[in-house]
Design an enzyme around this catalytic site. Structure first.
Site, PDB file in Angstrom:
ATOM      1  CG  ASP A  83     -13.779  -0.657  -4.993  1.00  0.00           C
ATOM      2  OD1 ASP A  83     -13.797   0.395  -4.296  1.00  0.00           O
ATOM      3  OD2 ASP A  83     -13.228  -1.260  -5.895  1.00  0.00           O
ATOM      4  CD  GLU A 136     -15.973   3.826  -3.418  1.00  0.00           C
ATOM      5  OE1 GLU A 136     -15.523   4.588  -2.715  1.00  0.00           O
ATOM      6  OE2 GLU A 136     -15.697   3.007  -4.311  1.00  0.00           O
ATOM      7  CB  CYS A 181      -4.040  -1.023  11.296  1.00  0.00           C
ATOM      8  SG  CYS A 181      -3.328  -0.270   9.856  1.00  0.00           S
ATOM      9  CB  CYS A 225      -1.131  -3.909  10.176  1.00  0.00           C
ATOM     10  SG  CYS A 225      -2.312  -3.857   8.949  1.00  0.00           S
ATOM     11  CG  ASP A 236     -10.225  -2.540  -7.303  1.00  0.00           C
ATOM     12  OD1 ASP A 236      -9.756  -1.104  -6.837  1.00  0.00           O
ATOM     13  OD2 ASP A 236     -10.429  -2.921  -8.443  1.00  0.00           O
TER      14      ASP A 236
HETATM   15 ZN   LIG Z   1      -2.726  -1.587   8.058  1.00  0.00          ZN
END
Ligand SMILES: [Zn+2]
Length: 386
Positions: free
Chosen positions: A189, A273, A328, A346, A353
Site C-alpha cells: 500500500d 494497487e 471479513c 469481526c 494502511d
Molecule cells: Zn471484519
C-alpha cells in the site's frame, strides 16, 4: 530495448555560453516554426508539415549566423520536436480528449537540445564527450554503458546551473526470463504517512535525509514568496529553489532505485494497487504530498527491474481498499483522518494502511496459488534505519 543513461558534463565557461546560446537559438526556431504553423492554419486553413519546415530551414540558415552556428541535425531535431507536439495535439483532439494548443516556449522553458544521430562521440578514455561544432567536454561516466549497447542519440540538458548529457542507448532484448515460482508474495500500500506499508505490517518511510531536504525546499519556498515578483532577488531565489528541488529529485530517485531493487530481490510477486495518479493530483489538498512521494516513479522502477529478474508485478483495482475489512470483507467506512481500521463485524484491529495492504494482496490473481505458501515468509524488508 531502449534505456537512457544520464551523466553530468562539465563544460568550460565558454562552452557553457555556447550551450546557452544554442538553447536560445533552438527556442527561437521552435517558436518561429510554431508561429508559422499557427498562421498558416488561421489564414489559409493549411497545415504545415515537418518536411516543408526542414526544407525552409536550409534556406533561412544561409543568412542567419545564429542558426548557422548550430549543428544542422540539432536544428532539425527542434522541428521534429514541434512536429511531435502537433501530432500529439491532433491525436488528443481526435480522441476527444482535452488538448491545449501547442504553446510557445518561454525563456526558462527550453532546457535541452539533441544530436539525433551523429555529431557526438564518447572518447575512448571515457572522460571526454566530443560534440560537433562545440568540441571536447569533460564528462563523468559514473556508471558504464554496456558494451553491447548502441548509442542512438545525445541530448544536452540544462538543470539550473548543471549540465547533463543523456544518451539513448539501444540494448539487445534480454532473454525472456523464466517466471520465478511464486514463493514470496507481497501486497504494497502506498501512502502519505508512510511511503509503503506491506501486508506484513512493515512500513517504509522516506529516509531522514530525504525529509530534511523536504524541509529545505519548504524553507526556500517561503523565502521566495517573500521576494517581490519580477525583482532581481526573486530571480536569484528562483534558482536557489530550483537547486533545492533538483537535489531532492535526485535523492528520491536514488532511494526509489534502492527500494525497488530490494522489493524485486525479496519477492516473486509484488502487488500494487492501480493508482490513477493524474486524477489524484487534481485534488489540490493531497496533491503536493503525492507528487512529492513520486509513487509513479517507484512503481515504474519496480516494474522494469522485475522484468529483468523474472519477478511479477501486478496492479489490482484500488476500489475501496481502505474501506473494506481484509478479514471479513465487510465495508467499514472511514475518513482520511481515521488511521486505524477497527472492524465492528469481526473485531479486526489493524493500522489503516496495513489493512489495505492485505486487501491488495488478496486481490491478486496469483494469490490463491501462492496461498499455501505464506505471504509473509519474507523476513520483512528493511531499508537502512530511518
Ligand atoms: Zn471484519
Amino acid at each position: 530495448m531502449k534505456r537512457t543513461y544520464k551523466f553530468r558534463v562539465y563544460p568550460t565557461t565558454q562552452q557553457a555560453t555556447t550551450f546557452t546560446q544554442w538553447l536560445t537559438t533552438c527556442r527561437m526556431l521552435y517558436n518561429n516554426a510554431l508561429t508559422e504553423r499557427r498562421d498558416a492554419w488561421e489564414t489559409q486553413k493549411k497545415s504545415v508539415r515537418y518536411c516543408e519546415q526542414a526544407t525552409q530551414l536550409k534556406v533561412v540558415k544561409q543568412t542567419n549566423p545564429f542558426l548557422k552556428a548550430v549543428h544542422s541535425q540539432v536544428l532539425q531535431d527542434v522541428l521534429r520536436r514541434l512536429d511531435k507536439t502537433f501530432t500529439n495535439f491532433f491525436r488528443r483532439i481526435k480522441k476527444r480528449e482535452k488538448a491545449g494548443y501547442p504553446r510557445f516556449k518561454g525563456k526558462y522553458r527550453y532546457d535541452s537540445f539533441t544530436y539525433p544521430q551523429s555529431g557526438f562521440a564518447l572518447e575512448k578514455n571515457k572522460k571526454t564527450l566530443w560534440l560537433s561544432k562545440i568540441g571536447n567536454i569533460t564528462i563523468k561516466l559514473h556508471r558504464p554503458i554496456p558494451a553491447e549497447g548502441v548509442i542512438k542519440s545525445c541530448t544536452i540538458k540544462r538543470d539550473v546551473d548543471h549540465w547533463y548529457a543523456c544518451f539513448a542507448v539501444a540494448l539487445p532484448d534480454p532473454a525472456p526470463q523464466t517466471q520465478r515460482k511464486i514463493k514470496n508474495a507481497i501486497g504494497v500500500d502506498v501512502g502519505l504517512s508512510s511511503l509503503l506499508t506491506l501486508n506484513t505490517g512493515n512500513t517504509i518511510a522516506n529516509p531522514r535525509w530525504l525529509r530534511n531536504s523536504e524541509k529545505k525546499v519548504a524553507k526556500e519556498q517561503r523565502r521566495q514568496a517573500r521576494k517581490k515578483k519580477g525583482s532581481h532577488n526573486r530571480h536569484k531565489q528562483n534558482k536557489n529553489l530550483a537547486r533545492a528541488h533538483r537535489k531532492i529529485r535526485n535523492q528520491r530517485k536514488d532511494f526509489h532505485h534502492k527500494l525497488s531493487r530490494k522489493l524485486v530481490d525479496c519477492y516473486d510477486l509484488i502487488v500494487y494497487e492501480k493508482l490513477t495518479i493524474t486524477n489524484l493530483v487534481k485534488n489540490r489538498h493531497v496533491a503536493k504530498s503525492i507528487s512529492d512521494a513520486g509513487w509513479g516513479q517507484l512503481m515504474h522502477f519496480t516494474e522494469y527491474k522485475a522484468e529483468e529478474a523474472g519477478t511479477l508485478v501486478e496492479y489490482v483495482s484500488a476500489y475501496h481498499t481502505t474501506q473494506l475489512c481484509s478479514r471479513c470483507g465487510k465495508l467499514v467506512p472511514k475518513t482520511l483522518a481515521t488511521r486505524i481500521h477497527s472492524c465492528p463485524y469481526c473485531g479486526l484491529d489493524l493500522a489503516r494502511d496495513h489493512n489495505s495492504a492485505i486487501t491488495i494482496l488478496h486481490r491478486s490473481r496469483f494469490y490463491g496459488a501462492s496461498r499455501s505458501l505464506s505471504s509473509s515468509s519474507g523476513q520483512g524488508l528493511s531499508i537502512e534505519p530511518v
